[in-house]
Design an enzyme around this catalytic site. Structure first.
Site, PDB file in Angstrom:
ATOM      1  N   ASP A  11      -3.213  -2.929   7.348  1.00 48.73           N
ATOM      2  CA  ASP A  11      -4.217  -3.671   8.112  1.00 48.73           C
ATOM      3  C   ASP A  11      -4.280  -3.011   9.485  1.00 48.73           C
ATOM      4  O   ASP A  11      -3.310  -3.059  10.244  1.00 48.73           O
ATOM      5  CB  ASP A  11      -3.778  -5.138   8.224  1.00 48.73           C
ATOM      6  CG  ASP A  11      -4.660  -5.947   9.168  1.00 48.73           C
ATOM      7  OD1 ASP A  11      -5.635  -5.379   9.714  1.00 48.73           O
ATOM      8  OD2 ASP A  11      -4.361  -7.135   9.365  1.00 48.73           O
ATOM      9  N   GLN A  93      -2.559  -2.987  13.879  1.00 50.42           N
ATOM     10  CA  GLN A  93      -1.422  -3.928  13.859  1.00 50.42           C
ATOM     11  C   GLN A  93      -0.300  -3.558  12.893  1.00 50.42           C
ATOM     12  O   GLN A  93       0.852  -3.895  13.119  1.00 50.42           O
ATOM     13  CB  GLN A  93      -1.890  -5.362  13.602  1.00 50.42           C
ATOM     14  CG  GLN A  93      -2.265  -5.680  12.165  1.00 50.42           C
ATOM     15  CD  GLN A  93      -2.249  -7.180  11.885  1.00 50.42           C
ATOM     16  OE1 GLN A  93      -2.643  -7.977  12.719  1.00 50.42           O
ATOM     17  NE2 GLN A  93      -1.757  -7.554  10.721  1.00 50.42           N
ATOM     18  N   GLY A 102       7.932  11.143   8.328  1.00 48.62           N
ATOM     19  CA  GLY A 102       8.293  11.555   6.964  1.00 48.62           C
ATOM     20  C   GLY A 102       7.900  10.625   5.839  1.00 48.62           C
ATOM     21  O   GLY A 102       7.687  11.055   4.725  1.00 48.62           O
ATOM     22  N   TYR A 230       7.111 -11.423  13.868  1.00 45.55           N
ATOM     23  CA  TYR A 230       5.890 -11.499  13.081  1.00 45.55           C
ATOM     24  C   TYR A 230       4.878 -10.453  13.515  1.00 45.55           C
ATOM     25  O   TYR A 230       4.548 -10.323  14.675  1.00 45.55           O
ATOM     26  CB  TYR A 230       5.240 -12.879  13.227  1.00 45.55           C
ATOM     27  CG  TYR A 230       4.027 -12.997  12.341  1.00 45.55           C
ATOM     28  CD1 TYR A 230       4.175 -13.268  10.994  1.00 45.55           C
ATOM     29  CD2 TYR A 230       2.745 -12.808  12.831  1.00 45.55           C
ATOM     30  CE1 TYR A 230       3.077 -13.357  10.162  1.00 45.55           C
ATOM     31  CE2 TYR A 230       1.639 -12.899  12.006  1.00 45.55           C
ATOM     32  CZ  TYR A 230       1.808 -13.171  10.672  1.00 45.55           C
ATOM     33  OH  TYR A 230       0.720 -13.252   9.844  1.00 45.55           O
ATOM     34  N   LYS A 233       1.491 -10.643   7.556  1.00 47.72           N
ATOM     35  CA  LYS A 233       2.199 -10.860   6.295  1.00 47.72           C
ATOM     36  C   LYS A 233       2.378  -9.520   5.598  1.00 47.72           C
ATOM     37  O   LYS A 233       1.805  -8.518   6.019  1.00 47.72           O
ATOM     38  CB  LYS A 233       1.397 -11.857   5.440  1.00 47.72           C
ATOM     39  CG  LYS A 233       2.256 -12.693   4.506  1.00 47.72           C
ATOM     40  CD  LYS A 233       3.227 -13.594   5.216  1.00 47.72           C
ATOM     41  CE  LYS A 233       4.200 -14.224   4.243  1.00 47.72           C
ATOM     42  NZ  LYS A 233       5.358 -14.794   4.932  1.00 47.72           N
ATOM     43  N   ASP A 235       1.528  -8.439   2.714  1.00 54.23           N
ATOM     44  CA  ASP A 235       0.421  -8.107   1.822  1.00 54.23           C
ATOM     45  C   ASP A 235       0.686  -6.949   0.843  1.00 54.23           C
ATOM     46  O   ASP A 235       0.480  -5.788   1.193  1.00 54.23           O
ATOM     47  CB  ASP A 235      -0.799  -7.808   2.694  1.00 54.23           C
ATOM     48  CG  ASP A 235      -1.029  -8.918   3.707  1.00 54.23           C
ATOM     49  OD1 ASP A 235      -0.640 -10.071   3.457  1.00 54.23           O
ATOM     50  OD2 ASP A 235      -1.603  -8.617   4.758  1.00 54.23           O
ATOM     51  N   GLN A 243      -1.444  -0.889 -22.062  1.00 53.73           N
ATOM     52  CA  GLN A 243      -1.674  -0.490 -23.469  1.00 53.73           C
ATOM     53  C   GLN A 243      -0.536   0.429 -23.967  1.00 53.73           C
ATOM     54  O   GLN A 243       0.322   0.855 -23.204  1.00 53.73           O
ATOM     55  CB  GLN A 243      -3.027   0.199 -23.621  1.00 53.73           C
ATOM     56  CG  GLN A 243      -4.200  -0.577 -23.021  1.00 53.73           C
ATOM     57  CD  GLN A 243      -4.549  -1.880 -23.735  1.00 53.73           C
ATOM     58  OE1 GLN A 243      -5.064  -2.806 -23.150  1.00 53.73           O
ATOM     59  NE2 GLN A 243      -4.261  -1.970 -25.032  1.00 53.73           N
ATOM     60  N   ARG A 267      -1.400 -18.009   9.262  1.00 46.39           N
ATOM     61  CA  ARG A 267      -0.294 -17.525  10.096  1.00 46.39           C
ATOM     62  C   ARG A 267       0.932 -17.129   9.272  1.00 46.39           C
ATOM     63  O   ARG A 267       2.060 -17.161   9.768  1.00 46.39           O
ATOM     64  CB  ARG A 267       0.072 -18.563  11.160  1.00 46.39           C
ATOM     65  CG  ARG A 267      -1.094 -18.861  12.104  1.00 46.39           C
ATOM     66  CD  ARG A 267      -0.738 -19.840  13.201  1.00 46.39           C
ATOM     67  NE  ARG A 267      -1.935 -20.237  13.927  1.00 46.39           N
ATOM     68  CZ  ARG A 267      -2.474 -19.556  14.945  1.00 46.39           C
ATOM     69  NH1 ARG A 267      -1.899 -18.453  15.362  1.00 46.39           N
ATOM     70  NH2 ARG A 267      -3.558 -19.985  15.528  1.00 46.39           N
TER      71      ARG A 267
HETATM   72 MG    MG Z   1      -3.462  -8.546   5.511  1.00 44.56          MG
END
Ligand code: MG
Length: 379
Positions: A11, A93, A102, A230, A233, A235, A243, A267
């Protein structure tokens, strides 16, 4: 010839809050990879899910290749420059370090990669989730690979009846990668025992027990372990082969109909249902609900077919309605009980600081000493 699939996502800025990256930002990331990845990557695909951009690449350089990671890092830096130019929210962010060193792991972006000998036909699924963390894939992977209620092939197909081995990481351990390998079906209850705790134990990979081949990989990084505070998140992204000696595409997708509750949403501090959405969807209600998208491909000699948007089907509209209902239900109780995450998982410092201040104001009431004048009433 072995093919490597790498997904690296971050993000680096979005429009209107933590909602969706701008078209200009996405273009900048795409152009950077296309211009600088010539001769390095064989094919690419780009998608956004919520406020994250994922870069899917095929190449022949194996996992953890510094040049591939640097390409993605620099592409996100190029995206960040556009995000700053446009005044997007949260510009850069997820890029937690000043200089690339690396490998993107430990630097903010999430990544998952697998290397394999291509089959004659090599179908695979690319998942990207937003407003949640890597444990969101625990239940779908367990059900899709180890439960015949979802994976009928465990009963019907000799090619997969031997089951799968799960490599599970303890993501609360920060000194290194602490993992355990457990086999389904013999150790199903042990696997379930760990995977019930989505915040601590996360499926890192799944392998076929019949062939030893890699079946699935998940990004396992936790941003708050890296940044110590923080920063968004975690993500997660995932790759799953389908298959043949792996579950069928529909068996892998089947568990997502549950829209199970996962950590994330507003949040990064609440529980909400994981809603399967179309590729390039944003988020909305309560900075959520947590969303997952899925693109299906075949890769052949390193080249991708066009993508099939696997949650773009009328069936998933019904699931989305159920997920919306589940989201509204748990929001009915606001901050109370399971609606908000426990203190150990709260991603914002405010409530922890508040608890520290309130803690000082608690007093312990003095208990009257025994026999200090109060007479016990006769029964
Ligand atoms: Mg995100």
């Amino acid at each position: 010839m072995k093919t490597t699939l790498s997904v690296i996502k971050a993000d680096v800025g979005s429009i209107g809050g933590h909602v969706r990256p701008s078209a200009k930002l996405k273009d900048a990331v795409e152009h950077y990879v296309r211009d600088h990845g010539r001769g390095l990557v064989m094919d690419t695909y780009f998608a956004s899910t919520g406020d994250d951009i994922a870069i899917l690449m095929s190449h022949q350089h194996g996992v953890d290749n510094p040049k591939i990671h640097e390409l993605a890092w620099n592409a996100f830096m190029a995206g960040t420059a556009v995000a700053k130019e446009q005044g997007l929210y949260g510009a850069g962010q997820d890029l937690l370090k000043d200089a690339f060193s690396g490998n993107v792991r430990g630097m903010g972006p999430a990544s998952c990669e697998m290397e394999f000998e291509e089959r004659t036909s090599e179908p695979f699924l690319f998942f990207a989730a937003d407003k949640t963390d890597p444990g969101a894939y625990n239940l779908p992977l367990y059900l899709g690979f180890a439960d015949p209620m979802h994976c009928a092939g465990l009963l019907l197909s000799p090619a997969i009846a031997k089951g799968y081995s799960f490599t599970i990481m303890d993501v609360s351990y920060t000194e290194g990668d602490r993992t355990i390998e457990l086999k389904a079906p013999e150790e199903l209850y042990d696997i379930a025992c760990l995977l019930r705790d989505n915040e601590r134990f996360v499926v890192e990979s799944v392998h076929s027990r019949a062939t030893g081949e890699i079946a699935a990989v998940v990004s396992t990084s936790r941003l708050h372990n890296i940044a110590g505070k923080y920063t968004g998140k975690d993500d997660p992204v995932a790759l799953v082969r389908a298959q043949g000696s792996f579950p069928a595409t529909g068996e892998i997708l089947s568990p997502y109909r549950l829209a199970h509750y996962v950590a994330g949403t507003m949040r990064g501090s609440h529980n909400g249902p994981l809603m399967p959405v179309k590729l390039n969807s944003g988020v909305s209600f309560f900075d959520g609900p947590p969303v997952v998208s899925c693109g299906g491909f075949c890769v052949h000699h390193g080249k991708f077919t066009e993508v099939v948007d696997l949650f773009d089907h009328p069936f998933w509209d019904w699931v989305r309605n159920n997920a919306a209902r589940k989201a509204a239900e748990i929001r009915m109780q606001g901050f109370s009980g399971p609606a908000m995450l426990p203190y150990s998982e709260l991603e914002y410092g405010g409530v922890v600081e508040k608890m520290g201040q309130l803690d000082k104001r608690f007093t312990v009431r003095k208990q009257p000493a025994a026999g200090n004048g109060r007479k016990k009433k006769a029964a």
